[in-house]
Scaffold this motif. Structure first.
Motif, PDB file in Angstrom:
ATOM      1  N   ARG A 117       0.842  -1.237  -0.027  1.00  0.00           N
ATOM      2  CA  ARG A 117       0.023  -0.154   0.064  1.00  0.00           C
ATOM      3  C   ARG A 117       0.895   1.332   0.250  1.00  0.00           C
ATOM      4  NH1 ARG A 117      -5.328  -0.062   3.690  1.00  0.00           N
ATOM      5  NH2 ARG A 117      -6.080  -2.252   3.507  1.00  0.00           N
ATOM      6  N   HIS A 124      -5.310  -1.160 -11.871  1.00  0.00           N
ATOM      7  CA  HIS A 124      -4.894  -2.006 -12.945  1.00  0.00           C
ATOM      8  C   HIS A 124      -4.746  -1.276 -14.303  1.00  0.00           C
ATOM      9  CE1 HIS A 124      -4.886  -5.153 -16.187  1.00  0.00           C
ATOM     10  NE2 HIS A 124      -3.976  -5.792 -15.120  1.00  0.00           N
ATOM     11  N   ASN A 145     -10.589  -2.330  -9.196  1.00  0.00           N
ATOM     12  CA  ASN A 145     -11.583  -1.228  -8.732  1.00  0.00           C
ATOM     13  C   ASN A 145     -12.910  -1.719  -9.460  1.00  0.00           C
ATOM     14  OD1 ASN A 145     -10.268   0.842  -6.963  1.00  0.00           O
ATOM     15  ND2 ASN A 145      -8.873   0.697  -8.810  1.00  0.00           N
TER      16      ASN A 145
HETATM   17  C1  LIG Z   1      -7.350  -8.104 -16.428  1.00  0.00           C
HETATM   18  C2  LIG Z   1      -7.199  -9.607 -16.033  1.00  0.00           C
HETATM   19  C3  LIG Z   1      -7.255 -10.304 -14.916  1.00  0.00           C
HETATM   20  C4  LIG Z   1      -8.661 -10.564 -14.562  1.00  0.00           C
HETATM   21  O1  LIG Z   1      -9.537 -10.916 -15.347  1.00  0.00           O
HETATM   22  S1  LIG Z   1      -8.936  -9.958 -13.003  1.00  0.00           S
HETATM   23  C5  LIG Z   1     -10.768 -10.472 -12.795  1.00  0.00           C
HETATM   24  C6  LIG Z   1     -11.523  -9.555 -12.094  1.00  0.00           C
HETATM   25  N1  LIG Z   1     -10.966  -8.809 -10.779  1.00  0.00           N
HETATM   26  C7  LIG Z   1     -11.237  -9.401  -9.672  1.00  0.00           C
HETATM   27  O2  LIG Z   1     -11.925 -10.363  -9.376  1.00  0.00           O
HETATM   28  C8  LIG Z   1     -10.831  -8.532  -8.500  1.00  0.00           C
HETATM   29  C9  LIG Z   1     -11.843  -7.248  -8.212  1.00  0.00           C
HETATM   30  N2  LIG Z   1     -11.697  -6.488  -6.825  1.00  0.00           N
HETATM   31  C10 LIG Z   1     -11.939  -7.081  -5.622  1.00  0.00           C
HETATM   32  O3  LIG Z   1     -12.326  -8.217  -5.628  1.00  0.00           O
HETATM   33  C11 LIG Z   1     -11.812  -6.427  -4.480  1.00  0.00           C
HETATM   34  O4  LIG Z   1     -12.050  -5.134  -4.617  1.00  0.00           O
HETATM   35  C12 LIG Z   1     -10.470  -6.488  -3.755  1.00  0.00           C
HETATM   36  C13 LIG Z   1      -9.291  -5.607  -4.484  1.00  0.00           C
HETATM   37  C14 LIG Z   1      -9.954  -7.941  -3.746  1.00  0.00           C
HETATM   38  C15 LIG Z   1     -10.458  -5.835  -2.455  1.00  0.00           C
HETATM   39  O5  LIG Z   1     -11.871  -6.210  -1.642  1.00  0.00           O
HETATM   40  P1  LIG Z   1     -11.895  -6.588  -0.275  1.00  0.00           P
HETATM   41  O6  LIG Z   1     -10.588  -7.593   0.292  1.00  0.00           O
HETATM   42  O7  LIG Z   1     -13.314  -7.176  -0.138  1.00  0.00           O
HETATM   43  O8  LIG Z   1     -11.561  -5.246   0.569  1.00  0.00           O
HETATM   44  P2  LIG Z   1     -12.327  -4.032   0.587  1.00  0.00           P
HETATM   45  O9  LIG Z   1     -12.747  -3.322  -0.608  1.00  0.00           O
HETATM   46  O10 LIG Z   1     -13.230  -4.219   1.861  1.00  0.00           O
HETATM   47  O11 LIG Z   1     -11.119  -3.131   1.102  1.00  0.00           O
HETATM   48  C16 LIG Z   1     -10.007  -3.925   2.069  1.00  0.00           C
HETATM   49  C17 LIG Z   1      -9.180  -2.690   2.372  1.00  0.00           C
HETATM   50  O12 LIG Z   1      -8.318  -2.495   1.070  1.00  0.00           O
HETATM   51  C18 LIG Z   1      -8.592  -1.027   0.582  1.00  0.00           C
HETATM   52  N3  LIG Z   1      -8.605  -1.143  -0.798  1.00  0.00           N
HETATM   53  C19 LIG Z   1      -9.354  -1.781  -1.650  1.00  0.00           C
HETATM   54  N4  LIG Z   1      -9.145  -1.502  -2.613  1.00  0.00           N
HETATM   55  C20 LIG Z   1      -8.368  -0.502  -2.865  1.00  0.00           C
HETATM   56  C21 LIG Z   1      -7.511  -0.030  -3.989  1.00  0.00           C
HETATM   57  N5  LIG Z   1      -7.914  -0.310  -5.251  1.00  0.00           N
HETATM   58  N6  LIG Z   1      -6.420   0.688  -3.654  1.00  0.00           N
HETATM   59  C22 LIG Z   1      -6.275   0.972  -2.470  1.00  0.00           C
HETATM   60  N7  LIG Z   1      -6.539   0.417  -1.474  1.00  0.00           N
HETATM   61  C23 LIG Z   1      -7.712  -0.250  -1.591  1.00  0.00           C
HETATM   62  C24 LIG Z   1      -9.791  -0.530   1.328  1.00  0.00           C
HETATM   63  O13 LIG Z   1      -9.610   1.002   1.286  1.00  0.00           O
HETATM   64  C25 LIG Z   1      -9.565  -1.276   2.648  1.00  0.00           C
HETATM   65  O14 LIG Z   1      -8.730  -0.457   3.338  1.00  0.00           O
HETATM   66  P3  LIG Z   1      -8.794  -0.448   5.149  1.00  0.00           P
HETATM   67  O15 LIG Z   1      -8.692  -1.770   5.400  1.00  0.00           O
HETATM   68  O16 LIG Z   1     -10.323   0.292   5.371  1.00  0.00           O
HETATM   69  O17 LIG Z   1      -7.883   0.475   5.400  1.00  0.00           O
END
Ligand SMILES: CCCC(=O)SCCNC(=O)CCNC(=O)[C@H](O)C(C)(C)COP(=O)(O)OP(=O)(O)OC[C@H]1O[C@@H](n2cnc3c(N)ncnc32)[C@H](O)[C@@H]1OP(=O)(O)O
Length: 301
Positions: A117, A124, A145
């Motif tokens: 972080r 991405h 995101n």
């Molecule tokens: C392009 C080819 C590859 C692909 O096809 S990828 C396929 C699709 N992608 C995915 O499935 C991932 C999509 N994103 C997610 O699943 C989630 O947003 C991700 C990144 C795992 C985070 O989710 P969770 O673990 O549920 O976490 P959350 O949203 O409650 O946040 C937890 C802590 O992390 C922080 N956070 C989340 N996204 C962030 C970002 N972009 N930049 C900086 N910080 C970030 C968030 O603020 C939180 O922080 P804190 O714990 O409150 O301090």
């Protein structure tokens, strides 16, 4: 300005060898990519994952991985965290996603103690060398995101601009895309696009030219823009396509990958160190380009 991924490979060879920590390395395209990167003098690797499976993949590919350090960890979540920790503790320079789902990998990258972080939004950036367009375009955010709000989009845009500058596009033209090129209060992406465009006019977003909303046809094709009577420096000449949400970006990423004969690489921007993030189904070539891209962006920080 870099015009192709072959030029990226050529350029990063002079950056010196970077150490890549691979998270869940038991994957044939990943092993081929790191093997090739080592042969080209771009990167060395630490392979974190199930050792027996890593050695089996290497045997199947008939490649010798005895020069790579292997850290045995059969649990994917633990392997992802270990690979990330190697980078945050400076034992490696960059981390690469292997045979692990994106969310598990990203949670390791975001880990409060061992992660990468910076206090900024991480996003991405996919870089595509598309023969039909005869130029490189960047697409963001296809992978991290999910449904960014306006201020998150601003940071995603700025992260993409940083990558564009690293590949030599001095003043990137950013198209903020939506379903239509006019503001429609019922379509939030058009409102956000118009706001980002105005923020750029007023100096709240610097170092690039932003226009939107633009539909994807007039963002990519001058002819389509002309046909619709759109007068814009960005229309038809966009370097960066800022998408409204992960669905749009991911569909665009995979459609380009499978139908356009393009070459591509993908990394996270905004993290404390380079993070290489491709789809598990992407080719070894795309993974190699991503390693090279990460090295190029790191050298320009
Ligand atoms: C392009 C080819 C590859 C692909 O096809 S990828 C396929 C699709 N992608 C995915 O499935 C991932 C999509 N994103 C997610 O699943 C989630 O947003 C991700 C990144 C795992 C985070 O989710 P969770 O673990 O549920 O976490 P959350 O949203 O409650 O946040 C937890 C802590 O992390 C922080 N956070 C989340 N996204 C962030 C970002 N972009 N930049 C900086 N910080 C970030 C968030 O603020 C939180 O922080 P804190 O714990 O409150 O301090």
């Amino acid at each position: 300005m870099i015009k192709s991924f072959d030029e990226v490979l050529e350029k990063v060879r002079s950056n010196g060898i970077k150490k890549v920590a691979v998270a869940v390395a038991q994957d044939e395209p990943v092993l081929e990519a790191v093997y090739e990167a080592k042969k080209l003098g771009i990167a060395d690797a630490v392979l974190v994952g199930d050792k027996d499976k890593i050695l089996y993949c290497a045997k199947t590919l008939n490649i010798d991985v005895s020069d790579f350090e292997i850290i045995h960890e059969s649990n994917n979540q633990a392997a992802a965290l270990k690979a990330v920790e190697l980078v945050s503790s400076k034992k490696a320079d960059m981390v690469m996603k292997g045979l692990v789902d994106t969310a598990t990998f990203l949670r390791a990258v975001l880990d409060k103690e061992k992660g990468l972080r910076t206090g900024k939004i991480l996003s991405h950036v996919a870089v595509f060398d598309v023969p039909a367009l005869q130029r490189i375009i960047l697409v963001s955010d296809a992978a991290m995101n999910i449904a960014p709000d306006l201020m998150t989009k601003k940071q995603i845009l700025e992260n993409a601009v940083q990558v564009a500058k690293a590949i030599g596009i001095d003043t990137p033209k950013v198209a903020v895309v939506a379903a239509v090129e006019v503001v429609n209060p019922d379509m939030q992406p058009t409102l956000d696009a118009a706001a980002l465009s105005k923020m750029n006019d007023r100096g709240q977003i610097k170092g690039c030219i932003v226009d939107g909303p633009l539909a994807i046809d007039n963002a990519l094709s001058e002819e389509a823009a002309k046909h619709k009577g759109i007068v814009s420096i960005v229309a038809g000449k966009s370097d960066v396509i800022l998408v409204p949400n992960i669905e749009t970006g991911n569909v665009m990423y995979k459609t380009l990958t499978y139908t356009s004969n393009s070459k591509n690489g993908g990394i996270l921007s905004g993290a404390a160190a380079p993070v290489i993030l491709t789809s598990r189904a992407d080719s070894n070539e795309s993974k190699l380009y991503s390693i090279a891209l990460a090295s190029l962006v790191a050298a320009n920080k």
